[in-house]
Design a protein around this motif. Structure first.
Motif, short mmCIF file in Angstrom:
data_model
loop_
_atom_site.label_atom_id
_atom_site.label_comp_id
_atom_site.label_asym_id
_atom_site.label_seq_id
_atom_site.Cartn_x
_atom_site.Cartn_y
_atom_site.Cartn_z
N TYR A 109 -0.26 -0.50 1.12
CA TYR A 109 0.25 0.66 1.87
C TYR A 109 1.01 0.22 3.11
N ALA A 110 0.60 -0.88 3.73
CA ALA A 110 1.22 -1.34 4.97
C ALA A 110 2.19 -2.48 4.75
N LEU A 111 2.33 -3.00 3.53
CA LEU A 111 3.11 -4.21 3.32
C LEU A 111 4.60 -3.99 3.52
N LEU A 112 5.19 -2.99 2.85
CA LEU A 112 6.62 -2.71 3.02
C LEU A 112 6.94 -2.35 4.47
N PRO A 113 6.17 -1.48 5.14
CA PRO A 113 6.43 -1.18 6.55
C PRO A 113 6.39 -2.40 7.45
N LEU A 114 5.60 -3.41 7.08
CA LEU A 114 5.49 -4.60 7.90
C LEU A 114 6.84 -5.26 8.10
N PHE A 115 7.69 -5.24 7.07
CA PHE A 115 9.01 -5.89 7.15
C PHE A 115 10.11 -4.93 7.58
N ALA A 116 9.88 -3.64 7.49
CA ALA A 116 10.93 -2.67 7.76
C ALA A 116 10.91 -2.12 9.18
N GLY A 175 5.63 9.23 -2.89
CA GLY A 175 4.58 8.23 -3.03
C GLY A 175 3.24 8.85 -3.40
N CYS A 176 2.92 10.00 -2.77
CA CYS A 176 1.66 10.69 -3.10
C CYS A 176 1.66 11.16 -4.55
N ALA A 177 2.72 11.87 -4.93
CA ALA A 177 2.76 12.45 -6.27
C ALA A 177 2.76 11.38 -7.35
N LEU A 178 3.55 10.32 -7.16
CA LEU A 178 3.64 9.27 -8.17
C LEU A 178 2.36 8.44 -8.24
N SER A 179 1.62 8.35 -7.13
CA SER A 179 0.30 7.70 -7.18
C SER A 179 -0.64 8.48 -8.09
N TRP A 201 -1.73 -1.56 -10.65
CA TRP A 201 -0.49 -2.11 -10.10
C TRP A 201 0.47 -0.99 -9.69
N ALA A 202 0.61 0.03 -10.53
CA ALA A 202 1.49 1.15 -10.20
C ALA A 202 0.97 1.91 -8.99
N MET A 203 -0.32 2.06 -8.89
CA MET A 203 -0.89 2.73 -7.73
C MET A 203 -0.59 1.96 -6.45
N ALA A 204 -0.68 0.63 -6.51
CA ALA A 204 -0.38 -0.19 -5.35
C ALA A 204 1.09 -0.02 -4.94
N LEU A 205 2.00 0.01 -5.93
CA LEU A 205 3.42 0.17 -5.64
C LEU A 205 3.70 1.49 -4.94
N TRP A 206 3.19 2.58 -5.50
CA TRP A 206 3.47 3.89 -4.90
C TRP A 206 2.73 4.08 -3.59
N SER A 207 1.62 3.40 -3.43
CA SER A 207 0.95 3.40 -2.13
C SER A 207 1.84 2.76 -1.07
#
Length: 410
Positions: free
Chosen positions: A52-59, A86-90, A97-103
């Protein structure tokens, strides 16, 4: 819009933040329950919470740079779209793995919204209004954190946990979309001439060396990590102790309600204790209470502990925002806030991953002991305000700071 002007923008921002944060607060425990229903163990729940925090870490820093030299408002609808999707696709995902991506997408949307919103408050508030306006702004987050877990607890349960948790995630996505209704005319448009008048970018190293900024980042990271682990791991603790998901939702909402109460009385608390002492005392109490959650206490005692903990955690976020804004160099306030959010997301990546490892080795309550140690460290950080608190600043100084802000291109 000049600082200290019409505060209709602040009310609309608080309403929008309430819906966006409510969706995230509803989705986070729902993701944990859905992951458990799909066969995840404690380590996997920790990994998904960390993504959940990984993409924001770099952005965070690039987005903050853009906001320093442009407008804040475009990030708000972008954030809402990403949160909702992200909520709906989770909820529709059928694998971990898909849950982690949309998270991760949900987390990126939350980052976009928060950077835009915090920068808006910093730009459109006079220096003596920042503690109050950041406190009011974070009430939106607390309202979302109050309503979201109750809604999640009301929907999740029964024999088919995978289906009910998926339903909660879809409802969270719809709830996030409602935030659009409050985003109209949230910021006055910036002319092209004003944008080009901005100065050179301030180096990140200079921002991090500014008085008060490192301490504000550490306090914020510790407080947010505590809130995040509570949201993600209290359902796991409830599963092991036989506490119903609806009760867990009420406990998380009780914590959020206490945070709202804290922020409503933040101004008199600041007058009574001052920023440094208030931060130190509340972080120390929060450290003791987080460690206490590891004890096998009855539900009523857990509720009492979470209520006091929520009150203590309500101090760190708004005051760390003000500390970072007032300590940062001119022309770099949004970047400084983004660095603070980078610290938050770093904590959100590392803390759940560490919590998952600790839980796998020492039991599901052990991560709360880790949080207690982190908050204890933050309570020892001597924060010094880079400028005098608003209540101690002379009217002339406040007026001069306001005039300078009004001359700053928007």
């Amino acid at each position: 819009m000049a600082p200290g002007g019409n505060r209709g923008w602040l009310l609309r921002l608080v309403i929008a933040f309430s819906f966006a944060q409510g969706a995230v607060s509803m989705a986070r425990p729902a993701v944990s329950y859905r992951a458990l229903a799909l066969g995840a163990d404690e380590r996997a729940v920790g990994v998904i919470a960390g993504v959940y925090a990984l993409l924001p870490l770099f952005a965070a820093v690039p987005l903050g740079r853009r906001t320093d030299h442009g407008r804040c408002a475009p990030l708000l609808p972008i954030g809402v779209v990403l949160i909702s999707g992200g909520c709906a696709l989770s909820g529709l995902a059928g694998s971990l793995w898909a849950m982690a991506l949309w998270s991760g997408v949900m987390g990126l949307g939350h980052l976009c919204f928060v950077i835009g919103a915090q920068s808006l408050v910093a730009r459109q508030s006079a220096p003596h209004e920042q503690d109050r306006n950041f406190g009011h702004f974070t009430i939106g987050a607390s309202l979302g954190q109050l309503i979201g877990p109750i809604a999640a607890g009301g929907l999740i349960g029964g024999a088919d946990m995978a289906r009910t948790s998926a339903l909660a995630l879809l409802v969270a996505g719809a709830g996030a979309a409602v935030a659009f209704t409050s985003l109209w005319r949230i910021e006055r448009p910036v002319s092209g001439k004003a944008r080009t008048a901005q100065g050179a970018r301030v180096p990140v190293g200079r921002i991090l060396r500014a008085r008060g900024v490192p301490g504000g980042i550490l306090i914020s990271m510790a407080v947010l990590s505590a809130t995040d682990i509570l949201t993600a791991y209290l359902p796991v603790v409830g599963e092991h102790r036989g506490i119903d998901p609806a009760v867990i939702g009420l406990l998380l909402s009780l914590r959020a309600a206490a945070t709202i109460a804290c922020r409503l009385v933040l101004t008199p608390l600041l007058r009574l204790l001052g920023r440094t002492l208030l931060l130190t005392v509340t972080c120390l109490l929060a450290a003791l209470l987080c460690a206490g959650i590891a004890l096998p206490v009855p539900v009523w005692a857990l509720a009492l502990m979470l209520a006091v903990l929520g009150f203590c955690l309500g101090v760190g976020q708004p005051l760390s925002m003000t500390t970072v804004v007032q300590g940062s160099p001119d022309g770099a306030r949004s970047t400084a806030l983004a660095l603070r959010l980078t610290g938050n997301r770093l904590g959100q990546v590392a803390a759940p991953a560490a919590a998952g490892l600790i839980a796998g080795v020492a039991g599901v309550a052990a991560p709360f002991v880790m949080l207690g140690a982190l908050l204890l460290l933050s309570s020892g950080v001597a924060l010094r305000s880079p400028v005098a608190p608003a209540q101690d600043r002379s009217p002339a100084e406040g007026s001069e700071r306001t005039r300078l802000l009004r001359r700053t291109p928007r």
